[in-house]
Scaffold this motif. Structure first.
Motif, PDB file in Angstrom:
ATOM      1  N   LEU A 115       0.599  -1.340  -0.080  1.00  0.00           N
ATOM      2  CA  LEU A 115       0.041   0.010   0.066  1.00  0.00           C
ATOM      3  C   LEU A 115       0.916   1.092  -0.041  1.00  0.00           C
ATOM      4  CD1 LEU A 115      -2.686  -1.164   2.644  1.00  0.00           C
ATOM      5  CD2 LEU A 115      -2.739  -1.494   0.135  1.00  0.00           C
ATOM      6  N   SER A 116       0.313   2.171  -0.738  1.00  0.00           N
ATOM      7  CA  SER A 116       1.057   3.583  -0.582  1.00  0.00           C
ATOM      8  C   SER A 116       0.128   4.719  -0.151  1.00  0.00           C
ATOM      9  CB  SER A 116       1.630   4.113  -1.939  1.00  0.00           C
ATOM     10  OG  SER A 116       2.283   2.844  -2.639  1.00  0.00           O
ATOM     11  N   CYS A 117       0.716   5.634   0.321  1.00  0.00           N
ATOM     12  CA  CYS A 117      -0.071   6.747   1.075  1.00  0.00           C
ATOM     13  C   CYS A 117       0.701   7.993   0.534  1.00  0.00           C
ATOM     14  CB  CYS A 117      -0.559   6.638   2.410  1.00  0.00           C
ATOM     15  SG  CYS A 117      -1.082   8.363   3.133  1.00  0.00           S
ATOM     16  N   ALA A 118       0.116   8.828  -0.134  1.00  0.00           N
ATOM     17  CA  ALA A 118       0.835  10.016  -0.972  1.00  0.00           C
ATOM     18  C   ALA A 118       0.200  11.240   0.029  1.00  0.00           C
ATOM     19  CB  ALA A 118       0.586  10.284  -2.325  1.00  0.00           C
ATOM     20  N   ALA A 127      -0.327  15.098   0.015  1.00  0.00           N
ATOM     21  CA  ALA A 127      -0.523  16.411  -0.910  1.00  0.00           C
ATOM     22  C   ALA A 127      -0.916  17.634  -0.011  1.00  0.00           C
ATOM     23  CB  ALA A 127      -0.966  16.432  -2.143  1.00  0.00           C
ATOM     24  N   GLY A 128      -0.472  18.827  -0.252  1.00  0.00           N
ATOM     25  CA  GLY A 128      -1.054  20.003   0.228  1.00  0.00           C
ATOM     26  C   GLY A 128       0.003  20.769   0.927  1.00  0.00           C
ATOM     27  N   ARG A 129       1.006  20.040   1.688  1.00  0.00           N
ATOM     28  CA  ARG A 129       1.658  20.658   2.649  1.00  0.00           C
ATOM     29  C   ARG A 129       2.878  19.751   2.718  1.00  0.00           C
ATOM     30  NH1 ARG A 129       1.218  21.667   8.229  1.00  0.00           N
ATOM     31  NH2 ARG A 129       3.363  21.379   8.241  1.00  0.00           N
ATOM     32  N   THR A 130       3.760  20.365   3.514  1.00  0.00           N
ATOM     33  CA  THR A 130       5.114  19.604   3.657  1.00  0.00           C
ATOM     34  C   THR A 130       4.837  18.289   4.642  1.00  0.00           C
ATOM     35  OG1 THR A 130       7.452  19.668   4.528  1.00  0.00           O
ATOM     36  CG2 THR A 130       5.627  21.115   5.563  1.00  0.00           C
ATOM     37  N   PHE A 131       5.567  17.216   4.137  1.00  0.00           N
ATOM     38  CA  PHE A 131       5.485  15.872   4.861  1.00  0.00           C
ATOM     39  C   PHE A 131       6.363  16.242   6.072  1.00  0.00           C
ATOM     40  CE2 PHE A 131       4.225  11.967   4.908  1.00  0.00           C
ATOM     41  CZ  PHE A 131       5.094  10.954   4.462  1.00  0.00           C
ATOM     42  N   ASN A 132       7.274  17.109   6.100  1.00  0.00           N
ATOM     43  CA  ASN A 132       8.528  17.144   7.202  1.00  0.00           C
ATOM     44  C   ASN A 132       7.760  17.291   8.578  1.00  0.00           C
ATOM     45  OD1 ASN A 132      10.204  17.469   5.040  1.00  0.00           O
ATOM     46  ND2 ASN A 132      10.436  19.863   5.189  1.00  0.00           N
ATOM     47  N   GLY A 133       8.363  16.463   9.452  1.00  0.00           N
ATOM     48  CA  GLY A 133       7.898  16.221  10.607  1.00  0.00           C
ATOM     49  C   GLY A 133       6.904  15.397  10.922  1.00  0.00           C
ATOM     50  N   SER A 160      11.844  10.635  11.414  1.00  0.00           N
ATOM     51  CA  SER A 160      13.026  10.234  11.305  1.00  0.00           C
ATOM     52  C   SER A 160      13.211   9.013  11.094  1.00  0.00           C
ATOM     53  CB  SER A 160      13.790  10.974  12.426  1.00  0.00           C
ATOM     54  OG  SER A 160      13.378  10.367  13.572  1.00  0.00           O
ATOM     55  N   ASP A 161      12.321   8.089  11.128  1.00  0.00           N
ATOM     56  CA  ASP A 161      12.342   6.617  11.297  1.00  0.00           C
ATOM     57  C   ASP A 161      12.603   6.019  12.564  1.00  0.00           C
ATOM     58  OD1 ASP A 161      13.177   5.998   7.685  1.00  0.00           O
ATOM     59  OD2 ASP A 161      11.614   6.946   8.504  1.00  0.00           O
ATOM     60  N   SER A 162      12.985   6.929  13.583  1.00  0.00           N
ATOM     61  CA  SER A 162      13.516   6.417  14.685  1.00  0.00           C
ATOM     62  C   SER A 162      12.562   5.442  15.672  1.00  0.00           C
ATOM     63  CB  SER A 162      14.109   7.720  15.725  1.00  0.00           C
ATOM     64  OG  SER A 162      12.778   8.660  15.751  1.00  0.00           O
ATOM     65  N   ASP A 163      11.333   5.711  15.367  1.00  0.00           N
ATOM     66  CA  ASP A 163      10.131   4.915  16.071  1.00  0.00           C
ATOM     67  C   ASP A 163       9.356   4.364  15.024  1.00  0.00           C
ATOM     68  OD1 ASP A 163       9.550   7.772  18.266  1.00  0.00           O
ATOM     69  OD2 ASP A 163      10.871   6.072  18.504  1.00  0.00           O
ATOM     70  N   PHE A 194       4.167  -7.327   8.292  1.00  0.00           N
ATOM     71  CA  PHE A 194       3.839  -6.010   7.443  1.00  0.00           C
ATOM     72  C   PHE A 194       5.307  -5.107   7.812  1.00  0.00           C
ATOM     73  CE2 PHE A 194      -0.944  -5.784   7.593  1.00  0.00           C
ATOM     74  CZ  PHE A 194      -0.940  -7.124   7.055  1.00  0.00           C
ATOM     75  N   THR A 195       5.552  -4.322   7.288  1.00  0.00           N
ATOM     76  CA  THR A 195       6.733  -3.295   7.231  1.00  0.00           C
ATOM     77  C   THR A 195       6.253  -2.063   6.840  1.00  0.00           C
ATOM     78  OG1 THR A 195       8.288  -5.079   6.832  1.00  0.00           O
ATOM     79  CG2 THR A 195       8.945  -2.844   6.707  1.00  0.00           C
ATOM     80  N   ILE A 196       6.360  -0.981   7.591  1.00  0.00           N
ATOM     81  CA  ILE A 196       5.873   0.352   7.198  1.00  0.00           C
ATOM     82  C   ILE A 196       7.194   1.157   6.877  1.00  0.00           C
ATOM     83  CG2 ILE A 196       6.003   1.207   9.785  1.00  0.00           C
ATOM     84  CD1 ILE A 196       3.810   3.068   8.979  1.00  0.00           C
ATOM     85  N   SER A 197       7.174   1.973   6.037  1.00  0.00           N
ATOM     86  CA  SER A 197       8.547   2.604   5.554  1.00  0.00           C
ATOM     87  C   SER A 197       7.831   4.138   5.009  1.00  0.00           C
ATOM     88  CB  SER A 197       9.361   1.861   4.623  1.00  0.00           C
ATOM     89  OG  SER A 197       8.481   1.603   3.156  1.00  0.00           O
ATOM     90  N   ARG A 198       8.790   4.839   4.720  1.00  0.00           N
ATOM     91  CA  ARG A 198       8.505   6.110   4.145  1.00  0.00           C
ATOM     92  C   ARG A 198       9.602   6.630   3.361  1.00  0.00           C
ATOM     93  NH1 ARG A 198       7.290   9.992   8.949  1.00  0.00           N
ATOM     94  NH2 ARG A 198       6.844  11.517   7.438  1.00  0.00           N
ATOM     95  N   ASP A 199       9.148   7.582   2.287  1.00  0.00           N
ATOM     96  CA  ASP A 199       9.950   8.289   1.520  1.00  0.00           C
ATOM     97  C   ASP A 199       9.692   9.578   1.424  1.00  0.00           C
ATOM     98  OD1 ASP A 199      11.630   9.299  -0.494  1.00  0.00           O
ATOM     99  OD2 ASP A 199      11.076   7.490  -2.082  1.00  0.00           O
ATOM    100  N   ASN A 200      10.679  10.433   2.397  1.00  0.00           N
ATOM    101  CA  ASN A 200      10.254  11.830   2.602  1.00  0.00           C
ATOM    102  C   ASN A 200      10.351  12.787   1.459  1.00  0.00           C
ATOM    103  OD1 ASN A 200       9.441  11.148   5.358  1.00  0.00           O
ATOM    104  ND2 ASN A 200      11.482  11.663   6.068  1.00  0.00           N
ATOM    105  N   ALA A 201      11.328  12.472   0.634  1.00  0.00           N
ATOM    106  CA  ALA A 201      11.479  12.922  -0.800  1.00  0.00           C
ATOM    107  C   ALA A 201      10.200  12.919  -1.673  1.00  0.00           C
ATOM    108  CB  ALA A 201      12.645  12.452  -1.414  1.00  0.00           C
ATOM    109  N   LYS A 202       9.363  11.914  -1.479  1.00  0.00           N
ATOM    110  CA  LYS A 202       8.137  11.691  -2.193  1.00  0.00           C
ATOM    111  C   LYS A 202       7.024  12.050  -1.522  1.00  0.00           C
ATOM    112  CE  LYS A 202      10.435   8.137  -5.356  1.00  0.00           C
ATOM    113  NZ  LYS A 202      10.258   6.748  -5.994  1.00  0.00           N
ATOM    114  N   ASN A 203       7.178  12.154  -0.301  1.00  0.00           N
ATOM    115  CA  ASN A 203       5.851  12.623   0.583  1.00  0.00           C
ATOM    116  C   ASN A 203       5.015  11.287   0.555  1.00  0.00           C
ATOM    117  OD1 ASN A 203       7.004  15.205   0.988  1.00  0.00           O
ATOM    118  ND2 ASN A 203       4.889  16.065   0.190  1.00  0.00           N
TER     119      ASN A 203
END
Length: 123
Positions: A20-23, A25-31, A54-57, A68-77
């Motif tokens: 699954l992907s979750c994109a 949009a509309g604001r920064t993904f940061n933080g 930060s992937d620390s948690d 299941f494995t959760i991950s994120r790509d902050n460059a792609k939001n």
């Protein structure tokens, strides 16, 4: 207007995999901490996993741990949920959510929530 749009759901046989992907949009993904939740027919909403900025948690529900494995790509939001060894009891609508604080298993504590994507696992 912040939008979270899930994709990648579908029909799969037991033992199969989906991502699954979750994109966002509309604001920064940061933080933002990102979480995945699911709701099966006739049942309440269930926490699945979450990941901090930060992937620390990383946290998983016991029912999905090891599968299941959760991950994120902050460059792609975008945040992902890789689901392996799927079981019929994983059948549900899966939704992502974002919050400005750390991981938490309460869906309504998240600031933004998506509409969800259907995952159906056949036996």
């Amino acid at each position: 207007q912040v939008q979270l749009v899930e994709s990648g759901g579908g029909l799969v046989q037991a033992g199969g995999s989906l991502r699954l992907s979750c994109a966002v949009a509309g604001r920064t993904f940061n933080g933002y901490t990102m979480g995945w939740f699911r709701q099966a027919p006739g049942k309440g909403r269930e926490f699945v996993a979450c990941i901090s900025w930060s992937d620390s948690d990383l946290y998983y529900a016991d029912s999905v741990k090891g599968r299941f494995t959760i991950s994120r790509d902050n460059a792609k939001n975008t945040v992902y949920l890789q689901m392996n060894s799927l079981k019929p009891e994983d059948t549900a609508v899966y939704a992502c959510a974002a919050r400005s604080f750390g991981c938490y298993n309460d869906y309504y504590s998240y600031d933004y929530r998506g509409q969800g994507t259907q995952v159906t696992v056949s036996s």
